[in-house]
Design an enzyme around this catalytic site. Structure first.
Site, short mmCIF file in Angstrom:
data_model
loop_
_atom_site.label_atom_id
_atom_site.label_comp_id
_atom_site.label_asym_id
_atom_site.label_seq_id
_atom_site.Cartn_x
_atom_site.Cartn_y
_atom_site.Cartn_z
N TYR A 1 12.70 -32.58 49.70
CA TYR A 1 13.85 -31.69 49.58
C TYR A 1 13.42 -30.34 49.02
O TYR A 1 13.85 -29.28 49.50
CB TYR A 1 14.90 -32.33 48.67
CG TYR A 1 16.05 -31.43 48.30
CD1 TYR A 1 17.05 -31.13 49.22
CD2 TYR A 1 16.13 -30.86 47.03
CE1 TYR A 1 18.11 -30.30 48.88
CE2 TYR A 1 17.18 -30.03 46.68
CZ TYR A 1 18.17 -29.76 47.61
OH TYR A 1 19.21 -28.91 47.28
N LYS B 1 13.76 -26.04 50.25
CA LYS B 1 14.32 -24.97 49.43
C LYS B 1 13.27 -23.93 49.04
O LYS B 1 13.60 -22.74 48.88
CB LYS B 1 14.98 -25.56 48.18
CG LYS B 1 16.19 -26.44 48.49
CD LYS B 1 17.27 -25.66 49.24
CE LYS B 1 18.55 -26.45 49.41
NZ LYS B 1 19.63 -25.68 50.08
#
Length: 245
Positions: free
Chosen positions: A151, A155
């Site tokens: 994840y 980002k």
């Protein structure tokens, strides 16, 4: 302000949309679910947004539909001056590692789709003299950690893009804001252990809206995360490995 919001039907996006409505901003909503968009539009109208709050379909996983969605928003708003992208995907590290298709979709939505949309919006805003692009990255993108590197990678890439976009379009009047929230108590984080410095949606949204108003290129919210991540970024790699977090 004429704001185009992506992902405003829940969580942080909903909180930010409500703050904009209360100040009387013109709002247009983009998202995947027509019923959720309609319900959010009614909610924002009741909170002070000029009527009607327009809506149109947009899926961050399908960039082919972005131009049409932006065209519709432009027509309804008479030219938007602000784009805020709060939408994105999240999943636990172990879930992403075990499911390549789920990982692929998360990376595509959080990075590719968001980048393409922000780039398209920045070009439109520059052509009409300027405006603001804000997208939600995360503190998870500041430093790779074993517990959320998949994840976090999506980002980290988004944060790097927003930094470059802001540099490239500054002279053309486009301000770019990279929002880097820490842990916020929303539907996305439901069921996860709550760490120190966890935030509530409305105060975090207010801090990010202040940054949008000021055109600050990076905002951490809650604010304590700026200092937390400053320390984490400074830790040597061998320390990060020993901490195993």
């Amino acid at each position: 302000m004429k704001a185009l919001l992506v992902g405003a039907t829940r969580g942080m996006g909903r909180a930010l949309g409500r703050l904009l409505a209360e100040r009387g901003a013109a709002i247009f909503l983009l998202g995947r679910d027509p019923a959720e968009l309609a319900a959010s539009a009614r909610d924002l109208e009741a909170r002070g947004a000029p009527v009607p709050v327009g809506t149109a379909g947009l899926d961050l996983a399908i960039p082919a539909g972005f131009a049409q969605a932006l065209d519709i928003a432009d027509e309804v708003l008479g030219g938007f001056d602000t784009l805020v992208v709060t939408g994105g995907l999240f999943a636990r590290q172990e879930e992403l590692a075990a499911d390549p298709l789920r990982l692929e979709r998360l990376l595509h939505v959080n990075f590719t789709g968001t980048v393409v949309l922000c780039q398209m919006a920045a070009a439109r805003l520059a052509a009409r003299g300027g405006g603001t692009v804000c997208a939600f990255s995360s503190v998870a993108g500041d430093r790779s950690r074993r517990s959320n590197y998949l994840y976090g990678a999506s980002k980290a890439g988004l944060s790097a893009f927003l930094d470059g976009l802001g540099q490239a379009y500054a002279e053309r009047g486009v301000r770019v804001v990279c929002a880097r929230p820490g842990f916020v108590k929303t539907e996305m984080t439901a069921g996860l252990p709550v760490p120190p410095f966890a935030g509530e949606p409305e105060p975090v949204a207010r801090a990010i809206l202040d940054a949008i108003d000021a055109g600050r290129p990076v905002v951490y919210a809650p604010g304590a995360w700026r200092w937390v991540m400053l320390i984490i970024r400074a830790l040597p790699r061998f320390v990060i490995r020993r901490l195993k977090f």
